[in-house]
Design an enzyme around this catalytic site. Structure first.
Site: not given
Length: 284
Positions: A181, A239
């Site tokens: 990601r 995050c």
């Protein structure tokens, strides 16, 4: 298993048993949660640590999703009311746990620390470690005696988008998401893949061992030092939506490294097309 120092933000299942039987037992919060998964209250009601009160991460440890991200911070006064309902008081220790992954428990730990609670820890390994050690569980719901905790936000570091961007240039900004990601190879949730320019890939899954327990402080210090975090460098973490990032802040705390959390995280950053996005391998 290495003994956990008394100053650690973590608590082992064995030590929790001792404290629960002692003169100053901690308040227990069950924060089981699954990203995109079903409500965990039924699992709580099926079996939890005796006396633990269930806290819903999506509804009670986050505000409504929107421009501030998928899990923006809750209103401090509303959060305080939730904690008082759960029995939290300023002068009593608190232990939070989840199903074992540690992300949700870390979110509750971070919020309590940020709002000024002086004595909150995370059960290392969560419910899985408790039951593996022969700890008893109770079924049904629990009602706690009303606490007196009043939040005073700002006790530990919090970043907004501008602060995170600045820290990526002047200090160390760690991206706690999975490496793919970060690199922008996949993005299953947010508008676009990639990372904040200058951020360093530091998947939070590498903070724990195969048993789900946090790595030893020295091992974590070595890991974070290899990523540039330590010494005099200012450190921040983000995050996807501010949940697993809290786990990384917790791991840094175990290692003795203070760090700020960008609570809006990638879900806030990437929602604005005007913000820059970097892709590819880790930066340093």
């Amino acid at each position: 298993m290495t003994a956990i120092p008394s100053s650690s933000p973590l608590l082992s299942a064995a030590d929790l048993k001792t404290e629960l039987a002692g003169p100053r037992p901690p308040v227990l919060l069950d924060v089981r949660w699954q990203l995109g998964g079903p409500d965990q209250r039924p699992a709580y009601e099926a079996g939890h640590l005796p006396g633990a009160v269930y806290v819903d991460l999506d509804a009670e440890l986050a505000g409504p999703a929107g421009a501030g991200g998928r899990h923006p911070l809750p209103d401090p006064e509303e959060f305080g009311a939730v904690m008082r309902r759960a029995g939290v008081s300023a002068g009593a220790p608190v232990v939070v746990y989840d199903g074992g992954q540690g992300w949700a428990a870390a979110r509750a730990w971070w919020l309590l620390r940020w709002t000024g609670h002086p004595e909150v820890r995370v059960l290392d390994g969560g419910l899985a470690a408790w039951t593996a050690g022969g700890g008893p569980v109770s079924a049904g719901d629990e009602a706690a005696r009303e606490g007196d905790f009043k939040p005073n936000p700002g006790a530990i570091g919090l970043l907004d988008a501008e602060g995170a961007a600045a820290l990526a240039r002047s200090g160390v900004l760690l991206d706690a998401r999975a490496g793919e990601r970060y690199r922008g190879e996949v993005e299953p949730i947010d508008r676009v893949g990639g990372h904040i320019p200058g951020a360093v890939s530091a998947p939070t899954t590498e903070n724990v061992g195969p048993d789900g327990l946090f790595l030893a402080p020295g091992v974590l210090r070595e890991r974070f030092a290899g990523l540039g975090a330590g010494g005099s460098a200012r450190v921040g973490v983000y995050c996807g939506s501010g949940v697993s990032g809290a786990h990384e802040v917790l791991a840094l705390s175990v290692a003795g490294i203070p760090a700020a959390l960008y609570a809006g995280s990638w879900s806030e950053w990437s929602a604005d097309p005007a913000r820059p996005v970097a892709t590819g391998p880790t930066e340093g």
